[in-house]
Design an enzyme around this catalytic site. Structure first.
Site, PDB file in Angstrom:
ATOM      1  CG  ASP A  88      -2.029  -0.916   1.247  1.00 16.49           C
ATOM      2  OD1 ASP A  88      -2.163  -1.677   0.271  1.00 16.49           O
ATOM      3  OD2 ASP A  88      -2.815  -0.905   2.214  1.00 16.49           O
ATOM      4  CG  HIS A 144       2.192  -9.048   0.683  1.00 17.53           C
ATOM      5  ND1 HIS A 144       1.324 -10.066   0.994  1.00 17.53           N
ATOM      6  CD2 HIS A 144       2.214  -8.223   1.769  1.00 17.53           C
ATOM      7  CE1 HIS A 144       0.822  -9.872   2.215  1.00 17.53           C
ATOM      8  NE2 HIS A 144       1.352  -8.750   2.694  1.00 17.53           N
ATOM      9  CB  SER A 246      10.484   2.863   4.655  1.00 22.42           C
ATOM     10  OG  SER A 246      11.789   3.084   4.175  1.00 22.42           O
TER      11      SER A 246
END
Length: 284
Positions: A88, A144, A246
């Site tokens: 995201d 992921h 980050s």
């Protein structure tokens, strides 16, 4: 250059990040609740998507910040040729790797060789494509797999811990090639894929599903780990996580994929949506 950005050059980056780590891992209820309440309020964190939606039940800020999503909150693009968004966040930049260079912001770029700390490792990505995804404090902080791959090596590259927010990206030259980072090299059915976890100011660490905590300890020299046999992770499987906001950067080789046409700088993105479309394999 702004005064704030100038100050970041002089700040003791690692000391501040170590202090932030101590606070993030504190199990003192007043500390953890204050941090959770502050971040939730300031950044508008949506807890309805969390597997555990009760902010008072987390034993530390870190467990809250690296929280899991409820089942079904994110799903992979159903097209089997879709290479997936790894996290995201927002697109910082994406596009072609021209002459070995990766675009950072107007008037600023860095080379793939600088990012990966190796000319040889960068060569397969010449004329390929990249995507840089910024995770703000409000976002889900697990990363992921964009595509099924076998982990062959990780390279821990020491560096600074500048902020990776939009202002710093515009103002700090070669930002992502200067910050401490973990380069993850995968072999896939289309060739190599690199996923780079970039540290940032006040980031307490980077963890992977295969080795646990990778940063800190903060490094002083480039450190490589080889995995023989390699570790295979499926498309959409969790591979790593950040503490605090980050950036993750994905590099793909030439001719294997086309970036999704809807992506542009500052586009909001979600884990599992289409990052790129896999090109048809060459036969014969």
């Amino acid at each position: 250059m702004s005064l704030v950005t100038r100050l970041t050059y002089a700040l003791p980056h690692r000391f501040l990040s170590s202090l932030a780590r101590s606070l993030a891992y504190s199990k003192h209820p007043r500390v953890s609740r204050w941090l959770i309440d502050t971040v939730t309020r300031k950044f508008g964190v949506d807890l309805t998507e969390a597997a555990n939606a009760d902010p008072r039940s987390y034993e530390s800020f870190n467990t809250f910040f690296t929280r899991a999503l409820r089942p079904g909150a994110r799903t992979p693009d159903p097209d089997p040729d879709a290479i997936l968004m790894p996290a995201d966040g927002r697109i910082s930049q994406c596009g072609p790797i021209r002459g070995g260079e990766i675009f950072q912001a107007k008037g600023r770029s860095f080379t793939a060789a600088e990012l990966l700390a190796s000319e040889a490792d960068a060569r397969p990505f010449d004329d390929g494509v990249f995507a840089t995804v910024y995770l703000s404090p409000r976002d889900y902080h697990r990363v992921h797999m964009p595509w099924t791959g076998t982990l062959t090596r990780t390279v821990h590259v020491p560096g600074r811990l500048f902020s990776v927010g939009p202002n710093a990206v515009r103002l700090v030259p070669r930002l992502f090639a200067r910050n401490e980072r973990l380069v993850c090299h995968f072999d896939t059915d289309f060739g190599p894929m690199a996923v780079v976890m970039v540290g940032a100011l006040l980031v307490s660490g980077v963890e992977t599903v295969w080795s646990g905590i990778e940063i800190p300890q903060y490094g002083h020299k480039v450190t490589e780990k080889r995995f023989e046999p390699g570790i295979t992770l499926e498309r959409f499987a969790e591979m790593a996580r950040f503490n605090y906001g980050s950036t993750v950067i994905v590099l793909l080789p030439r001719g294997v994929a086309t970036l999704d046409a809807s992506l542009q700088a500052e586009s909001p993105v979600q884990l599992g949506q289409r990052l790129a479309t896999r090109a048809a394999p060459v036969t014969g």
